[in-house]
Design a protein around this motif. Structure first.
Motif, PDB file in Angstrom:
ATOM      1  N   UNK A  30       4.242  15.924  -4.307  1.00 25.58           N
ATOM      2  CA  UNK A  30       3.654  14.790  -3.601  1.00 25.58           C
ATOM      3  C   UNK A  30       4.747  13.917  -3.017  1.00 25.58           C
ATOM      4  N   UNK A  31       4.377  13.177  -1.976  1.00 28.77           N
ATOM      5  CA  UNK A  31       5.287  12.189  -1.408  1.00 28.77           C
ATOM      6  C   UNK A  31       4.540  10.862  -1.399  1.00 28.77           C
ATOM      7  N   UNK A  32       5.172   9.829  -1.927  1.00 26.97           N
ATOM      8  CA  UNK A  32       4.589   8.489  -1.913  1.00 26.97           C
ATOM      9  C   UNK A  32       5.158   7.736  -0.725  1.00 26.97           C
ATOM     10  N   UNK A  71       0.843  -1.193   0.000  1.00 27.43           N
ATOM     11  CA  UNK A  71       0.000   0.000   0.000  1.00 27.43           C
ATOM     12  C   UNK A  71       0.881   1.247   0.000  1.00 27.43           C
ATOM     13  N   UNK A  72       0.503   2.207  -0.800  1.00 29.14           N
ATOM     14  CA  UNK A  72       1.247   3.465  -0.841  1.00 29.14           C
ATOM     15  C   UNK A  72       0.272   4.612  -0.603  1.00 29.14           C
ATOM     16  N   UNK A  73       0.595   5.456   0.354  1.00 31.66           N
ATOM     17  CA  UNK A  73      -0.237   6.615   0.670  1.00 31.66           C
ATOM     18  C   UNK A  73       0.469   7.852   0.138  1.00 31.66           C
ATOM     19  N   UNK A  74      -0.267   8.671  -0.606  1.00 29.44           N
ATOM     20  CA  UNK A  74       0.384   9.795  -1.272  1.00 29.44           C
ATOM     21  C   UNK A  74      -0.323  11.112  -1.002  1.00 29.44           C
ATOM     22  N   UNK A  75       0.132  11.882  -0.021  1.00 30.29           N
ATOM     23  CA  UNK A  75      -0.386  13.241   0.146  1.00 30.29           C
ATOM     24  C   UNK A  75       0.207  14.162  -0.926  1.00 30.29           C
ATOM     25  N   UNK A  76      -0.567  15.148  -1.342  1.00 32.12           N
ATOM     26  CA  UNK A  76      -0.100  16.027  -2.424  1.00 32.12           C
ATOM     27  C   UNK A  76      -0.651  17.438  -2.264  1.00 32.12           C
TER      28      UNK A  76
END
Ligand code: HEC
Length: 412
Positions: free
Chosen positions: A306-308, A283-288
């Motif tokens: 963004x950061x993954x 799972x990858x959470x990406x705030x942007x």
């Protein structure tokens, strides 16, 4: 970060998003009288003199230009209603199409003044609407049409809704700041061996005034390689990538400043078959953060950072991604098709010791396909800047459908 693209060592691909508006679904207002019916018919064949004559002489000193309100009451209110909510069948004399509710913020704020100007000058058919909406281009001057549009804008008194002017053309990679009601199908084709086709289906839906949810379903087919890594000329079947969900919310918008800023969060789940090269296996959470800025001469700038964040760093490292796109919209024929050439730059860096940033340059062209401009297409080409020999170039394309604005096959 979804379906790993072979050739793109960095599968990070931001949340995506599009624009919206609801069907022209409008509440009829059981309204007025038979007397108005005559006016409604007159409205279908307005002439400048007629419009001027209908405006109250009390409020119009001789020779003074008509205000937006005066023009509206004289030329538009018969059908659209004094309050913009639309007159009933008994007044307008037709049931289809329903006269749109110009006071419905959800429906009107995504429409641009340019779009409305086309409808007002050339009539409904200019944008794939009904000819019941008459053309005023010969009855009203450009300036009068500008004033009446400004007046109609007042029917939605709620300024929290971001205006459609801030809805910039969708680039291939950079995610837009504007919330959308759209379905997009995109595709990236690696044409050098081993070849690969990766596609993503996006479904975007506005939530409330400023929000948007999104579902991303990546899928594709890759040419297999043999044990030595050479292309085997056999393809995998169509496989699913890492399915993702996302939420986006506008933090700030200003039509005057031409600026829109949003925050987004995406979670991509390991639904892909990593053995075949689909998905990253965790799972990858990406705030942007997403930004759009209107520039002079119909130019625009959009940017995304963004950061993954990988939930299992032995499967996929954390990544930082930044993207920016510069473009401009051309309309060679007045009220005609919009052509938006853009150049996008993206950098992806794995957040590991000694990680390098991989840069891509992506020239692309978006064009409106339907007359209503709710169906658009894009063609582009991704060129890796560094390590250009190791990473492959790709042809890019998408078809975008703003479903709020009408059916896929309506409005052509
Ligand atoms: C004879 C009736 C009639 C008159 C007069 C009329 N309209 Fe309309 N207008 C319509 C109808 C019907 C539609 C919806 C067409 C459709 O959905 O196919 C419409 C649609 C529109 C739209 C498009 C809204 C959207 O959903 O994007 C705008 C803008 C508009 N009218 C502005 C005006 C203005 C400004 C005037 C006066 C200068 C005016 N109309 C006069 C009947 C009328």
């Amino acid at each position: 970060m979804h379906a790993a693209k072979p050739g793109s060592d960095s599968p990070v691909r931001g949340v995506a998003v599009r624009r919206a508006r609801p069907a022209r679904r409008l509440r009829h207002r059981a309204a007025p009288t038979l007397l108005l019916m005559g006016l409604a018919l007159a409205g279908a064949a307005p002439a400048r003199a007629q419009v001027a004559a209908q405006a109250s002489p009390m409020t119009r000193p001789q020779g003074a230009p008509l205000t937006g309100a005066q023009i509206y009451r004289a030329a538009c209110a018969n059908c659209h209603g004094v309050d913009g909510r639309g007159s009933s069948f008994s007044v307008v004399g037709f049931r289809e199409p329903v006269v749109p509710d110009l006071a419905d913020c959800r429906a009107t704020t995504p429409e641009t003044n340019r779009q409305w100007s086309a409808v007002d000058h050339k009539g409904g058919p200019a944008r794939g609407f009904s000819a019941r909406m008459p053309a005023f281009g010969s009855a009203l001057s450009d300036d009068e049409i500008r004033r009446v549009i400004e007046y109609i804008r007042g029917f939605c008194g709620d300024r929290r809704w971001p205006r459609g002017e801030l809805n910039l053309p969708r680039p291939f990679f950079t995610e837009k700041a504007y919330p959308e009601n759209e379905v997009v199908l995109d595709g990236a084709y690696v044409h050098r061996r081993p070849r690969a086709l990766d596609q993503t289906l996006f479904y975007e839906r506005r939530i409330g005034t400023l929000g948007q949810i999104e579902l991303l379903v990546p899928f594709g087919a890759h040419e297999r390689t043999n044990d030595l890594g050479a292309p085997a000329r056999r393809w995998t079947g169509v496989r699913l990538g890492d399915v993702a969900v996302a939420y986006k919310r506008v933090l700030f918008h200003s039509l005057r400043g031409g600026t829109i800023l949003s925050a987004a969060g995406e979670a991509a789940f390991p639904t892909g078959d990593t053995r075949e090269g689909f998905g990253v296996g965790t799972t990858v959470v990406e705030p942007a953060v997403l930004f759009g800025q209107l520039l002079p001469w119909d130019a625009f700038l959009q940017a995304q950072g963004a950061v993954g964040l990988s939930m299992n760093r032995s499967k996929a490292p954390h990544e930082a991604v930044w993207r920016a796109v510069l473009g401009k919209t051309w309309i060679p024929v007045r009220f005609g098709r919009e052509w938006s050439p853009m150049v996008e730059v993206q950098g992806v860096r794995e957040l590991v010791e000694g990680g390098v940033t991989e840069w891509d340059i992506v020239p692309q062209l978006q064009v409106t396909l339907s007359r209503r401009q709710h169906v658009r297409g894009l063609l582009g080409y991704r060129v890796p800047v560094e390590r250009g020999t190791e990473r492959s170039r790709e042809f890019l394309a998408y078809v975008l459908w703003d479903w709020f604005d009408g059916g896929l096959f309506q409005g052509w």
